[in-house]
Design an enzyme around this catalytic site. Structure first.
Site, PDB file in Angstrom:
ATOM      1  N   ASP A  10       0.879  -1.153   0.000  1.00 26.09           N
ATOM      2  CA  ASP A  10       0.000   0.000   0.000  1.00 26.09           C
ATOM      3  C   ASP A  10       0.934   1.226   0.000  1.00 26.09           C
ATOM      4  O   ASP A  10       2.106   1.106   0.373  1.00 26.09           O
ATOM      5  CB  ASP A  10      -0.852  -0.061   1.278  1.00 26.09           C
ATOM      6  CG  ASP A  10      -1.698   1.165   1.466  1.00 26.09           C
ATOM      7  OD1 ASP A  10      -2.442   1.513   0.551  1.00 26.09           O
ATOM      8  OD2 ASP A  10      -1.603   1.776   2.550  1.00 26.09           O
ATOM      9  N   LEU A  11       0.434   2.380  -0.403  1.00 21.67           N
ATOM     10  CA  LEU A  11       1.320   3.554  -0.458  1.00 21.67           C
ATOM     11  C   LEU A  11       1.152   4.453   0.777  1.00 21.67           C
ATOM     12  O   LEU A  11       2.044   4.545   1.620  1.00 21.67           O
ATOM     13  CB  LEU A  11       1.039   4.345  -1.745  1.00 21.67           C
ATOM     14  CG  LEU A  11       1.854   5.618  -1.940  1.00 21.67           C
ATOM     15  CD1 LEU A  11       3.336   5.306  -2.079  1.00 21.67           C
ATOM     16  CD2 LEU A  11       1.368   6.379  -3.183  1.00 21.67           C
ATOM     17  N   ASP A  12      -0.046   5.083   0.868  1.00 19.62           N
ATOM     18  CA  ASP A  12      -0.281   6.041   1.952  1.00 19.62           C
ATOM     19  C   ASP A  12      -0.285   5.319   3.305  1.00 19.62           C
ATOM     20  O   ASP A  12      -1.097   4.421   3.518  1.00 19.62           O
ATOM     21  CB  ASP A  12      -1.641   6.728   1.765  1.00 19.62           C
ATOM     22  CG  ASP A  12      -1.673   7.646   0.541  1.00 19.62           C
ATOM     23  OD1 ASP A  12      -0.608   7.952   0.004  1.00 19.62           O
ATOM     24  OD2 ASP A  12      -2.771   8.062   0.147  1.00 19.62           O
ATOM     25  N   THR A  18       1.313  10.129   4.088  1.00 16.60           N
ATOM     26  CA  THR A  18       0.498  11.179   3.456  1.00 16.60           C
ATOM     27  C   THR A  18      -0.809  11.381   4.205  1.00 16.60           C
ATOM     28  O   THR A  18      -1.513  12.357   3.947  1.00 16.60           O
ATOM     29  CB  THR A  18       0.172  10.824   1.995  1.00 16.60           C
ATOM     30  OG1 THR A  18      -0.177   9.463   1.973  1.00 16.60           O
ATOM     31  CG2 THR A  18       1.324  11.100   1.075  1.00 16.60           C
ATOM     32  N   LYS A  46      -8.819   6.145   5.972  1.00 17.88           N
ATOM     33  CA  LYS A  46      -7.609   5.458   5.504  1.00 17.88           C
ATOM     34  C   LYS A  46      -7.954   4.320   4.545  1.00 17.88           C
ATOM     35  O   LYS A  46      -8.762   3.452   4.880  1.00 17.88           O
ATOM     36  CB  LYS A  46      -6.790   4.942   6.682  1.00 17.88           C
ATOM     37  CG  LYS A  46      -6.129   6.073   7.444  1.00 17.88           C
ATOM     38  CD  LYS A  46      -5.139   5.574   8.471  1.00 17.88           C
ATOM     39  CE  LYS A  46      -4.461   6.756   9.144  1.00 17.88           C
ATOM     40  NZ  LYS A  46      -3.662   6.320  10.293  1.00 17.88           N
ATOM     41  N   GLY A  47      -7.341   4.353   3.381  1.00 19.22           N
ATOM     42  CA  GLY A  47      -7.512   3.266   2.403  1.00 19.22           C
ATOM     43  C   GLY A  47      -8.766   3.367   1.564  1.00 19.22           C
ATOM     44  O   GLY A  47      -8.943   2.606   0.625  1.00 19.22           O
ATOM     45  N   ARG A  50     -11.319   8.665  -2.699  1.00 14.88           N
ATOM     46  CA  ARG A  50     -11.512  10.103  -2.452  1.00 14.88           C
ATOM     47  C   ARG A  50     -12.991  10.431  -2.239  1.00 14.88           C
ATOM     48  O   ARG A  50     -13.357  11.129  -1.301  1.00 14.88           O
ATOM     49  CB  ARG A  50     -10.950  10.888  -3.636  1.00 14.88           C
ATOM     50  CG  ARG A  50     -10.856  12.370  -3.393  1.00 14.88           C
ATOM     51  CD  ARG A  50     -10.296  13.063  -4.621  1.00 14.88           C
ATOM     52  NE  ARG A  50      -9.042  12.458  -5.069  1.00 14.88           N
ATOM     53  CZ  ARG A  50      -8.505  12.642  -6.273  1.00 14.88           C
ATOM     54  NH1 ARG A  50      -9.092  13.424  -7.149  1.00 14.88           N
ATOM     55  NH2 ARG A  50      -7.369  12.052  -6.611  1.00 14.88           N
ATOM     56  N   SER A 115      -2.422   0.722  -4.369  1.00 16.45           N
ATOM     57  CA  SER A 115      -2.943   1.887  -3.623  1.00 16.45           C
ATOM     58  C   SER A 115      -4.263   2.379  -4.189  1.00 16.45           C
ATOM     59  O   SER A 115      -4.490   2.317  -5.392  1.00 16.45           O
ATOM     60  CB  SER A 115      -1.908   3.019  -3.689  1.00 16.45           C
ATOM     61  OG  SER A 115      -2.463   4.228  -3.218  1.00 16.45           O
ATOM     62  N   ALA A 116      -5.100   2.921  -3.305  1.00 18.27           N
ATOM     63  CA  ALA A 116      -6.362   3.535  -3.739  1.00 18.27           C
ATOM     64  C   ALA A 116      -6.128   4.925  -4.324  1.00 18.27           C
ATOM     65  O   ALA A 116      -7.018   5.494  -4.957  1.00 18.27           O
ATOM     66  CB  ALA A 116      -7.305   3.646  -2.545  1.00 18.27           C
ATOM     67  N   SER A 117      -4.930   5.476  -4.124  1.00 19.59           N
ATOM     68  CA  SER A 117      -4.715   6.884  -4.479  1.00 19.59           C
ATOM     69  C   SER A 117      -4.504   7.106  -5.967  1.00 19.59           C
ATOM     70  O   SER A 117      -3.644   6.475  -6.591  1.00 19.59           O
ATOM     71  CB  SER A 117      -3.500   7.429  -3.715  1.00 19.59           C
ATOM     72  OG  SER A 117      -3.245   8.750  -4.158  1.00 19.59           O
ATOM     73  N   ASN A 119      -3.259   9.771  -6.956  1.00 20.25           N
ATOM     74  CA  ASN A 119      -2.044  10.598  -6.998  1.00 20.25           C
ATOM     75  C   ASN A 119      -0.767   9.762  -6.878  1.00 20.25           C
ATOM     76  O   ASN A 119       0.325  10.330  -6.740  1.00 20.25           O
ATOM     77  CB  ASN A 119      -2.089  11.634  -5.867  1.00 20.25           C
ATOM     78  CG  ASN A 119      -3.221  12.630  -6.061  1.00 20.25           C
ATOM     79  OD1 ASN A 119      -3.315  13.278  -7.101  1.00 20.25           O
ATOM     80  ND2 ASN A 119      -4.112  12.726  -5.094  1.00 20.25           N
ATOM     81  N   LYS A 146     -10.928  -0.946  -2.062  1.00 23.55           N
ATOM     82  CA  LYS A 146     -10.711  -1.843  -0.920  1.00 23.55           C
ATOM     83  C   LYS A 146     -11.913  -1.685   0.008  1.00 23.55           C
ATOM     84  O   LYS A 146     -12.419  -0.561   0.128  1.00 23.55           O
ATOM     85  CB  LYS A 146      -9.433  -1.444  -0.165  1.00 23.55           C
ATOM     86  CG  LYS A 146      -8.166  -1.501  -1.004  1.00 23.55           C
ATOM     87  CD  LYS A 146      -7.000  -0.827  -0.250  1.00 23.55           C
ATOM     88  CE  LYS A 146      -5.801  -0.675  -1.152  1.00 23.55           C
ATOM     89  NZ  LYS A 146      -4.690   0.066  -0.542  1.00 23.55           N
ATOM     90  N   GLU A 170      -0.030  -3.326   4.630  1.00 24.47           N
ATOM     91  CA  GLU A 170      -1.183  -2.409   4.685  1.00 24.47           C
ATOM     92  C   GLU A 170      -1.287  -1.695   6.031  1.00 24.47           C
ATOM     93  O   GLU A 170      -0.993  -2.278   7.060  1.00 24.47           O
ATOM     94  CB  GLU A 170      -2.476  -3.207   4.499  1.00 24.47           C
ATOM     95  CG  GLU A 170      -3.176  -3.032   3.185  1.00 24.47           C
ATOM     96  CD  GLU A 170      -3.713  -1.636   2.884  1.00 24.47           C
ATOM     97  OE1 GLU A 170      -3.808  -0.792   3.784  1.00 24.47           O
ATOM     98  OE2 GLU A 170      -4.045  -1.395   1.723  1.00 24.47           O
ATOM     99  N   ASP A 171      -1.776  -0.435   5.979  1.00 26.95           N
ATOM    100  CA  ASP A 171      -1.977   0.302   7.237  1.00 26.95           C
ATOM    101  C   ASP A 171      -3.461   0.514   7.547  1.00 26.95           C
ATOM    102  O   ASP A 171      -3.784   1.166   8.550  1.00 26.95           O
ATOM    103  CB  ASP A 171      -1.300   1.686   7.187  1.00 26.95           C
ATOM    104  CG  ASP A 171      -2.038   2.644   6.275  1.00 26.95           C
ATOM    105  OD1 ASP A 171      -2.434   2.235   5.174  1.00 26.95           O
ATOM    106  OD2 ASP A 171      -2.251   3.814   6.677  1.00 26.95           O
TER     107      ASP A 171
HETATM  108  P1  B16 Z   1      -6.424  10.210  -3.591  1.00 31.35           P
HETATM  109  P2  B16 Z   1      -3.670   4.040   0.046  1.00 31.35           P
HETATM  110  C1  B16 Z   1      -5.534   5.967  -0.017  1.00 31.35           C
HETATM  111  O1  B16 Z   1      -4.261   5.514  -0.319  1.00 31.35           O
HETATM  112  C2  B16 Z   1      -5.581   6.767   1.274  1.00 31.35           C
HETATM  113  O2  B16 Z   1      -5.297   5.935   2.372  1.00 31.35           O
HETATM  114  C3  B16 Z   1      -6.960   7.344   1.455  1.00 31.35           C
HETATM  115  O3  B16 Z   1      -7.012   8.108   2.644  1.00 31.35           O
HETATM  116  C4  B16 Z   1      -7.293   8.220   0.239  1.00 31.35           C
HETATM  117  O4  B16 Z   1      -8.608   8.734   0.340  1.00 31.35           O
HETATM  118  C5  B16 Z   1      -7.186   7.361  -1.031  1.00 31.35           C
HETATM  119  O5  B16 Z   1      -5.873   6.821  -1.114  1.00 31.35           O
HETATM  120  C6  B16 Z   1      -7.458   8.162  -2.284  1.00 31.35           C
HETATM  121  O6  B16 Z   1      -6.429   9.085  -2.470  1.00 31.35           O
HETATM  122  O7  B16 Z   1      -7.402  11.266  -3.178  1.00 31.35           O
HETATM  123  O8  B16 Z   1      -4.988  10.661  -3.590  1.00 31.35           O
HETATM  124  O9  B16 Z   1      -6.808   9.548  -4.901  1.00 31.35           O
HETATM  125  O10 B16 Z   1      -3.614   3.995   1.532  1.00 31.35           O
HETATM  126  O11 B16 Z   1      -4.593   3.024  -0.602  1.00 31.35           O
HETATM  127  O12 B16 Z   1      -2.292   4.092  -0.591  1.00 31.35           O
HETATM  128 MG    MG Z   2      -2.824   3.168   3.318  1.00 33.87          MG
END
Ligand code: B16
Ligand code: MG
Length: 216
Positions: A10-12, A18, A46-47, A50, A115-117, A119, A146, A170-171
């Site tokens: 996982d990233l964040d 972040t 978390k996870g 958006r 990662s869900a992000s 970014n 997730k 994973e966190d």
């Molecule tokens: P973004 P992960 C997740 O990343 C974050 O934990 C979560 O808080 C955030 O809402 C989600 O990414 C979406 O991020 O707005 O940058 O697309 O923990 O899956 O790496």
């Molecule tokens: Mg995370």
């Protein structure tokens, strides 16, 4: 003993913290909307995606909005979040991460981001970490968030490794559930009470070694 052929990260919250930047951006928005958004409330984000994060934040404030307004707020939150992310440097990579990545890769174990992000590409670029991963699966490549295992299963598929030979780091509780539902082992990064079901929980990579990988 399971033969581990790939590590999916996982990233964040695992590679970089972040979560505090996400929190600052959501808290500012909640304040503008007239309510307090606490660090405890932030745990629920978390996870998750958006848009789902926005919905949880609005739920905390007891606010209902139409889709168009929600989209506008989600975009605005992302712009605020990016203003923090733009200043990030490799110094923010969490302790022990680079050493662990180097040690698994030197043993021929493949590495991926799950990662869900949306970014993710920009964050990895800022951290100068893109070349450490054989596959990068992020919020731009999945349709199910997730705890659906899609993000990790796509990672295993791109790496050419069976899910049963993958271990996920994973966190977030939703991420642990996703890994287990995908038939993978999972190491939780954080506190055991926040990560039910994880095969092992450690506070960070400075508490995890290559030797422990095969004992999970
Ligand atoms: P973004 P992960 C997740 O990343 C974050 O934990 C979560 O808080 C955030 O809402 C989600 O990414 C979406 O991020 O707005 O940058 O697309 O923990 O899956 O790496
Ligand atoms: Mg995370």
């Amino acid at each position: 003993m399971t033969k581990i052929e790939a590590c999916i990260f996982d990233l964040d919250g695992v590679i970089v913290d972040t979560a505090r930047y996400h929190y600052l951006a959501w808290r500012e928005m909640a304040a503008e909307l007239g309510f307090n958004f606490t660090i405890e409330d932030n745990e629920r984000l978390k996870g998750v995606s958006r848009m789902r994060s926005l919905e949880i934040m609005l739920e905390v404030g007891g606010i209902t909005l139409d889709e168009a307004h929600k989209l506008e707020l989600a975009e605005r939150k992302n712009r605020d979040y990016l203003s923090y992310i733009e200043k990030m440097t490799p110094n923010e990579i969490l302790p022990g991460v680079i050493d662990f990545l180097n040690s698994v890769r030197s043993k021929g174990i493949k590495t991926a981001i799950g990662s869900a992000s949306k970014n993710t590409p920009m964050i990895l670029d800022k951290l100068q970490l893109t070349s450490y991963f054989d596959a990068i699966i992020d919020g731009n490549k999945v349709s199910e968030a997730k705890p659906n295992p899609e993000v990790f299963l796509k990672g295993a598929y791109e790496l050419g490794v069976s899910p049963s030979n993958c271990i996920v780091f994973e966190d977030a509780a939703a991420g642990v559930e996703a890994a287990l539902r995908g038939g993978m082992k999972c190491v939780g990064i954080g506190q055991p009470e926040n990560l039910p079901g994880a095969n092992l929980v450690v506070p960070g990579f400075d508490h995890f070694t290559l030797e422990m990988l095969h004992k999970v």
